[in-house]
Scaffold this motif. Structure first.
Motif, PDB file in Angstrom:
ATOM      1  N   ALA A   3     109.476  71.134 151.216  1.00  0.00           N
ATOM      2  CA  ALA A   3     110.190  69.768 151.453  1.00  0.00           C
ATOM      3  C   ALA A   3     108.397  68.515 152.554  1.00  0.00           C
ATOM      4  O   ALA A   3     108.759  67.271 152.384  1.00  0.00           O
ATOM      5  CB  ALA A   3     111.365  69.672 152.469  1.00  0.00           C
ATOM      6  N   ASP A   4     108.357  69.048 153.491  1.00  0.00           N
ATOM      7  CA  ASP A   4     107.401  68.590 154.720  1.00  0.00           C
ATOM      8  C   ASP A   4     106.295  68.481 154.322  1.00  0.00           C
ATOM      9  O   ASP A   4     105.352  68.396 155.004  1.00  0.00           O
ATOM     10  CB  ASP A   4     107.847  69.743 155.555  1.00  0.00           C
ATOM     11  N   SER A   5     105.809  68.656 153.230  1.00  0.00           N
ATOM     12  CA  SER A   5     104.252  68.879 152.364  1.00  0.00           C
ATOM     13  C   SER A   5     103.988  67.606 152.144  1.00  0.00           C
ATOM     14  O   SER A   5     104.582  66.562 151.677  1.00  0.00           O
ATOM     15  CB  SER A   5     104.026  70.129 151.956  1.00  0.00           C
ATOM     16  N   TYR A   6     102.341  67.209 152.105  1.00  0.00           N
ATOM     17  CA  TYR A   6     101.865  65.999 151.486  1.00  0.00           C
ATOM     18  C   TYR A   6     101.755  66.359 150.313  1.00  0.00           C
ATOM     19  O   TYR A   6     101.019  67.546 150.096  1.00  0.00           O
ATOM     20  CB  TYR A   6     100.770  65.722 152.558  1.00  0.00           C
ATOM     21  N   PRO A   7     101.420  65.049 149.282  1.00  0.00           N
ATOM     22  CA  PRO A   7     100.637  65.699 148.080  1.00  0.00           C
ATOM     23  C   PRO A   7      99.432  66.018 148.729  1.00  0.00           C
ATOM     24  O   PRO A   7      99.214  66.747 147.401  1.00  0.00           O
ATOM     25  CB  PRO A   7     100.929  64.155 147.765  1.00  0.00           C
TER      26      PRO A   7
ATOM     27  N   ARG B 294     106.207  68.434 139.495  1.00  0.00           N
ATOM     28  CA  ARG B 294     107.413  68.736 139.996  1.00  0.00           C
ATOM     29  C   ARG B 294     108.182  67.581 140.608  1.00  0.00           C
ATOM     30  O   ARG B 294     108.786  66.971 139.980  1.00  0.00           O
ATOM     31  CB  ARG B 294     107.523  70.292 140.742  1.00  0.00           C
ATOM     32  N   THR B 295     107.082  67.104 142.147  1.00  0.00           N
ATOM     33  CA  THR B 295     107.534  66.283 143.054  1.00  0.00           C
ATOM     34  C   THR B 295     107.913  65.148 141.820  1.00  0.00           C
ATOM     35  O   THR B 295     109.107  64.487 141.811  1.00  0.00           O
ATOM     36  CB  THR B 295     106.804  66.213 143.975  1.00  0.00           C
ATOM     37  N   ALA B 296     107.201  64.733 140.787  1.00  0.00           N
ATOM     38  CA  ALA B 296     107.369  63.885 140.279  1.00  0.00           C
ATOM     39  C   ALA B 296     108.854  63.681 139.819  1.00  0.00           C
ATOM     40  O   ALA B 296     109.219  62.216 139.408  1.00  0.00           O
ATOM     41  CB  ALA B 296     105.897  63.366 139.332  1.00  0.00           C
TER      42      ALA B 296
ATOM     43  N   ASN C 191     108.663  61.862 148.811  1.00  0.00           N
ATOM     44  CA  ASN C 191     108.578  60.694 147.499  1.00  0.00           C
ATOM     45  C   ASN C 191     109.395  61.342 146.582  1.00  0.00           C
ATOM     46  O   ASN C 191     110.244  60.184 145.890  1.00  0.00           O
ATOM     47  CB  ASN C 191     107.168  61.855 147.404  1.00  0.00           C
ATOM     48  N   VAL C 192     110.508  61.918 147.205  1.00  0.00           N
ATOM     49  CA  VAL C 192     111.505  62.406 145.757  1.00  0.00           C
ATOM     50  C   VAL C 192     112.303  61.646 146.341  1.00  0.00           C
ATOM     51  O   VAL C 192     112.675  61.233 145.063  1.00  0.00           O
ATOM     52  CB  VAL C 192     112.012  64.003 146.019  1.00  0.00           C
TER      53      VAL C 192
ATOM     54  N   LEU D 231     101.979  59.760 143.500  1.00  0.00           N
ATOM     55  CA  LEU D 231     103.035  60.018 144.394  1.00  0.00           C
ATOM     56  C   LEU D 231     102.530  58.645 145.491  1.00  0.00           C
ATOM     57  O   LEU D 231     100.900  58.945 145.605  1.00  0.00           O
ATOM     58  CB  LEU D 231     102.567  62.132 145.148  1.00  0.00           C
ATOM     59  N   LEU D 232     103.089  59.139 146.727  1.00  0.00           N
ATOM     60  CA  LEU D 232     102.364  58.299 147.829  1.00  0.00           C
ATOM     61  C   LEU D 232     102.558  59.453 148.588  1.00  0.00           C
ATOM     62  O   LEU D 232     102.639  60.114 149.424  1.00  0.00           O
ATOM     63  CB  LEU D 232     103.640  57.712 148.522  1.00  0.00           C
ATOM     64  N   PRO D 233     100.453  59.567 149.403  1.00  0.00           N
ATOM     65  CA  PRO D 233     100.634  60.195 149.794  1.00  0.00           C
ATOM     66  C   PRO D 233     100.081  60.176 151.546  1.00  0.00           C
ATOM     67  O   PRO D 233      99.901  61.073 151.729  1.00  0.00           O
ATOM     68  CB  PRO D 233      98.046  59.926 149.844  1.00  0.00           C
ATOM     69  N   TRP D 234     100.917  59.184 151.687  1.00  0.00           N
ATOM     70  CA  TRP D 234     101.048  59.054 152.903  1.00  0.00           C
ATOM     71  C   TRP D 234     103.254  59.721 153.186  1.00  0.00           C
ATOM     72  O   TRP D 234     103.351  60.123 154.461  1.00  0.00           O
ATOM     73  CB  TRP D 234     101.274  58.018 153.862  1.00  0.00           C
TER      74      TRP D 234
END
Length: 282
Positions: A148-152, A162-164, A116-117, A107-110
């Motif tokens: 949805a608006d959280s960061y990794p 799950r996101t990946a 990311n999805v 996942l891209l941290p930024w």
């Protein structure tokens, strides 16, 4: 879990396709001296078939060529021999035709969970507005809507995976290659993710090839298990998994005589191949 007809975005996400690996082999060239090149066989000729919507696991000793096989299916490497066919079409050496998820979530941290999805869909040329419209119902349906608006960095390991996995799903490909996606998770989270993956498989019917070192995981998830030998990897046996579905509705499945017998057969094959997956990290 909702019925298939109620799954969000079902009409815009492609379903599984037949995957056929015919006589695929791989030999690498290694420079031994300035004048001498040595051939290093990684894969002996392999035949592997996954029917449309099927779930196949690949297990084998460390270094047997599982990752090489995945790279060939994904078109990232060309085989030394043989062919890859998806949906009856020769896809050997062609990239971008399968969804590919590695053990690390990448996942891209930024970028937020939503960003990311939708990334893979955007890379495929889907307009961002459309990608977001596809992604939001999936996030809600599969328990990530409030993140949805959280960061990794704000997510647990299971949420990251799950996101990946949803990112891979939105790649709009019939075949998904999952390379030990749950290996780094704790036992409880791993079990939850296995059931979550089976939910997605039931909803979208993707064709899945799954690499794992965990025999129980392979038995629990799969329709068929391909057991590879040590390098150069070859198929030493194909083990059908004739267990009731949906597996999630059978919490004691792993303690049944049928499950135990399949586990014992795979373990014996791996022992003959040189070592069990648990004996050495990949």
């Amino acid at each position: 879990m909702t019925a298939l007809t109620e799954v969000p975005a079902r009409t815009t996400t492609s379903r599984g396709a037949d995957l056929r690996i015919d006589g695929v082999s791989k030999v690498y060239q290694r420079q031994v001296t300035r004048k001498r090149v040595e051939e290093v066989p990684a894969l002996a000729p392999i035949d592997l078939h996954v029917p449309a919507g099927g779930f196949v696991s690949v297990v084998g000793p460390s270094g047997c060529g599982k990752s090489t096989l995945f790279s060939i299916i994904a078109g990232l490497e060309r085989p030394s021999g043989g062919s890859v066919r998806i949906g009856g079409q020769d896809t050997t050496g062609k990239t971008g035709l399968v969804g590919f998820m590695l053990q690390k979530d990448m996942l891209l941290p930024w970028r937020t969970v939503l960003d990311n999805v939708v990334l893979a869909a955007e890379v495929c040329g889907v307009a961002r507005k459309q990608a977001v419209e596809l992604a939001r119902p999936l996030l809600e349906h599969y328990g990530l809507g409030e993140f949805a608006d959280s960061y990794p960095a704000q997510l647990s390991g299971g949420m990251r995976q799950r996101t990946a996995l949803l990112r891979t799903l939105l790649f709009h490909r019939d075949v998904m290659l999952l390379d030990e996606p749950f290996a780094a998770l704790d036992a409880q989270t791993r079990e939850q993710m296995q059931n979550w993956l089976l939910d997605i498989q039931a909803d979208f019917g993707k064709t899945i090839v799954f690499v794992t070192h965990d025999i129980d995981e392979a038995v629990y998830l799969s329709d068929t298990i391909y057991v590879l030998s040590g390098r150069p990897g070859r198929v030493i046996d194909t083990v059908p998994v004739d267990l009731p579905k949906p597996r999630q509705q059978h919490p004691d499945l792993s303690s049944t005589p049928e499950f135990t017998a399949i586990r014992a057969r795979v373990r014996a094959l791996l022992r003959d191949a040189g070592r069990t997956p648990a004996e050495e990290p990949r």
